[in-house]
Design an enzyme around this catalytic site. Structure first.
Site, short mmCIF file in Angstrom:
data_model
loop_
_atom_site.label_atom_id
_atom_site.label_comp_id
_atom_site.label_asym_id
_atom_site.label_seq_id
_atom_site.Cartn_x
_atom_site.Cartn_y
_atom_site.Cartn_z
N GLY A 68 1.23 0.40 4.46
CA GLY A 68 2.32 0.46 4.83
C GLY A 68 1.27 1.62 6.26
N ASN A 69 1.55 1.97 7.44
CA ASN A 69 0.67 2.61 8.91
C ASN A 69 0.50 3.90 8.05
OD1 ASN A 69 -1.00 3.57 10.83
ND2 ASN A 69 0.88 3.02 12.06
N ILE A 70 -0.25 4.09 8.37
CA ILE A 70 -1.51 6.25 7.77
C ILE A 70 0.19 6.71 8.49
CG2 ILE A 70 -2.42 7.89 8.74
CD1 ILE A 70 -3.94 5.76 10.01
N ALA A 71 0.61 7.56 7.56
CA ALA A 71 1.96 8.39 7.19
C ALA A 71 3.00 8.02 6.92
CB ALA A 71 1.38 9.27 8.56
N SER A 72 3.16 6.43 7.19
CA SER A 72 4.26 6.10 7.09
C SER A 72 5.70 6.43 6.09
CB SER A 72 4.45 4.83 6.55
OG SER A 72 3.68 4.21 5.66
N LYS A 74 4.14 6.30 2.65
CA LYS A 74 4.03 4.96 0.99
C LYS A 74 3.35 6.11 -0.19
CE LYS A 74 -0.51 3.98 2.62
NZ LYS A 74 -0.04 4.79 4.50
N GLU A 144 -1.29 2.13 -4.11
CA GLU A 144 -1.04 2.48 -2.54
C GLU A 144 -2.27 1.77 -1.55
OE1 GLU A 144 -0.94 6.61 0.04
OE2 GLU A 144 -1.77 6.33 -1.46
#
Ligand SMILES: Nc1ncnc2c1ncn2[C@@H]1O[C@H](COP(=O)(O)OP(=O)(O)O)[C@@H](O)[C@H]1O
Ligand SMILES: O=c1ccn([C@H]2C[C@H](O)[C@@H](COP(=O)(O)O)O2)c(=O)[nH]1
Length: 272
Positions: A68-72, A74, A144
């Site tokens: 997932g995107n940064i800061a999503s 995870k 991750e």
């Protein structure tokens, strides 16, 4: 409250097999921890593993990568599943990316991507490979991201946005191609936390990591597009495992509820 979750069908990446006629010194050095899967191996072996180095016993353990995107969210997702005894959790080695022998390649990359992008991504590739190859203790491993997203998302983003010279991209691509052609990197399921870039921008500001203060919304939009091309539209790179898409814009309580609802699907990866 209905929650939409999609299980996208598998389309395994098949990298070219390599016959390993030489390299005896390296093979001896690896003896004990790794074995070479015979090039004619068929049943009982992971697809695409023939002719590659495989960590002993790893073909019997399930590996799930949370993407997932940064800061999503995870890390938050991994924290939730870390309470399950049959699951071991591996977060991204970000502390290494922030401190390699006193240097901070993550900060340098954000300050000057053209100069330091290859430095960071070379180290990301190494440390992610190390994560993939580390011995699995529990029946299920959740990790991750992956060496695949490092290349298909972050390296690609730097290159496409003109922030990585072509020669740096070529060298990183050669390394990546060699690794995936010669070493078996098992992934059984990808859990994709699908967010809007706006949500990530809000969460990023809230998390307030020093190096990431310079990240604009446009950067998160580019990363989002690359993830969607890779895991949803499937127009860019091979997808190494089936994909479970979990919409992740919701508040924390609802996300934890969704994780619980998806527990069986996620753990089913260990039966594949
Ligand atoms: N569902 C959510 N709603 C609101 N905030 C969240 C949610 N999930 C995570 N956060 C917060 O957003 C930030 C980024 O989450 P994190 O799990 O670190 O994301 P990632 O590991 O994908 O970068 C953290 O401050 C975290 O506490
Ligand atoms: O290949 C990579 C992987 C990660 N990064 C950056 C992006 C973020 O700033 C951090 C990882 O943070 P998350 O919160 O886990 O998304 O590392 C990169 O530049 N290249």
């Amino acid at each position: 409250m209905s929650v939409c979750v999609t299980l996208v069908s598998a389309r395994r990446a098949v990298a070219p097999a390599c016959l390993w006629t030489g390299w005896s010194g390296w093979r001896k050095a690896c003896a004990g921890g790794f074995r070479l899967v015979p090039s004619r191996a068929r049943s009982g072996t992971r697809p695409g593993a023939a002719g590659k180095l495989l960590r002993d016993g790893e073909d019997r353990k399930a590996v799930i990568c949370v993407e997932g995107n940064i800061a999503s969210g995870k890390t938050t997702c991994l924290e939730y599943f870390s309470k399950t005894s049959s699951i071991e959790v591996l977060t991204e080695p970000i502390s290494k990316w922030r401190d390699v022998r006193g240097h901070n390649p993550l900060a340098l990359m954000y300050q000057d991507p053209l100069r330091w992008g290859i430095t960071l991504q070379t180290y990301v590739q190494l440390t992610m490979l190390d994560r993939h190859l580390s011995a699995v203790a529990a029946p299920v491993r959740m990790m991750e991201r992956s060496i695949f997203s490092a290349k298909y998302i972050f390296v690609e983003n730097l290159f496409r946005s003109g922030k990585m010279p072509e020669v740096d991209y070529a060298v990183l691509s050669e390394w990546f191609d060699w690794i995936t052609a010669n070493i078996c990197i098992p992934v059984d399921l990808i859990v994709y936390l699908q967010t809007s870039p706006q949500t990530c921008h809000e969460r990023l500001k809230q998390r307030c990591r020093e190096e990431e203060k310079v990240i604009p919304l446009e950067y998160l939009e580019s990363i989002h597009q690359l993830y969607e091309e890779w895991l949803i539209r499937r127009t860019s790179w091979p997808v190494p495992a089936p994909v479970l898409v979990i919409p992740a814009d919701h508040n924390l309580q609802r996300m934890l509820h969704q994780y619980e609802e998806n527990r069986a699907k996620i753990l089913a990866a260990s039966c594949l």
